[in-house]
Enzyme design. Sequence first.
Site, PDB file in Angstrom:
ATOM      1  N   ASP A 112       0.695  -1.422   0.286  1.00  0.00           N
ATOM      2  CA  ASP A 112      -0.030   0.061  -0.089  1.00  0.00           C
ATOM      3  C   ASP A 112       1.238   1.366  -0.088  1.00  0.00           C
ATOM      4  O   ASP A 112       1.622   1.529   1.071  1.00  0.00           O
ATOM      5  CB  ASP A 112      -1.261   0.217   1.228  1.00  0.00           C
ATOM      6  CG  ASP A 112      -1.735  -1.292   1.285  1.00  0.00           C
ATOM      7  OD1 ASP A 112      -2.336  -1.683   0.052  1.00  0.00           O
ATOM      8  OD2 ASP A 112      -3.068  -1.298   2.008  1.00  0.00           O
TER       9      ASP A 112
ATOM     10  N   ASP B 128     -15.373  -3.992  -1.555  1.00  0.00           N
ATOM     11  CA  ASP B 128     -15.144  -4.145  -0.494  1.00  0.00           C
ATOM     12  C   ASP B 128     -16.117  -3.184   0.614  1.00  0.00           C
ATOM     13  O   ASP B 128     -16.918  -2.932   0.229  1.00  0.00           O
ATOM     14  CB  ASP B 128     -14.230  -2.671  -0.587  1.00  0.00           C
ATOM     15  CG  ASP B 128     -12.607  -2.503  -1.020  1.00  0.00           C
ATOM     16  OD1 ASP B 128     -12.717  -3.689  -1.156  1.00  0.00           O
ATOM     17  OD2 ASP B 128     -12.640  -1.393  -0.897  1.00  0.00           O
TER      18      ASP B 128
END
Length: 245
Positions: A11, A132
């Site tokens: 990330d 998500d």
Amino acid sequence: MSEFTLYPAIDMRNGKCVRLVQGDYDQETIYGDSPLDMATRFANEGAKWIHLVDLDGAKAGNRVNHEHVLAIASSLDVKVQIGGGIRTEEDVAFYINNGVARVILGSSAVSNSAFVKKMLAQYGEKIAIGIDARNGFVSTEGWLETSKVKAEDLGKELAKEGAEVFIFTDIQMDGMLAGPNVESTVRLAEATGKQVIASGGISSVADLQKLSAQKQTGVSGAIIGKALYTERFTLAEAIEGLDRV
């Protein structure tokens, strides 16, 4: 079904390798200054794929850390998938034309379904749909908003439009090292009849073995983040653990 694939995650925020807790930008830990160095380490441990997230891009709504993405895609013998803020045809084309194997479209799947359907028609398996979910409902805008759309319903709709690969993240599990939501991941795989990559909560090689045991349902891989950074296990140990199953 094909083999179960591990996707070590990087990330990126401000050009560094970070982890957030449950997508909270105020709960950030920096794990490295160079995404390329981190990707090289994972490649040396046996990674075939690297999962990249542009956290700045997810917030901004356009690509931000793309130079790091292209550096990894061009200099390592791994496949790269990238997500985070990719909401235009130009951004999708930019990545695919520059050696990225798969582009992940997330919140745009809810807010701009025409765009997603067009990209699926154009690029097929090079597009993954990131779903998500929080309490079973799809979350959007870098996890800052929750919709009224159920994860399985969105999956079924996009599978009809040609989606072959989904990435399912249970937000409540993400970065918590509490184990993945195997049931919800399997539900999405069974609802869509497509490949689903699990993400969020993986804390042990045993968690990966649980997911791998669901290969026949369509669960085709797992994204591993915090467990690698907090040294619960190494990628090499994970690969070896799956080979033993």
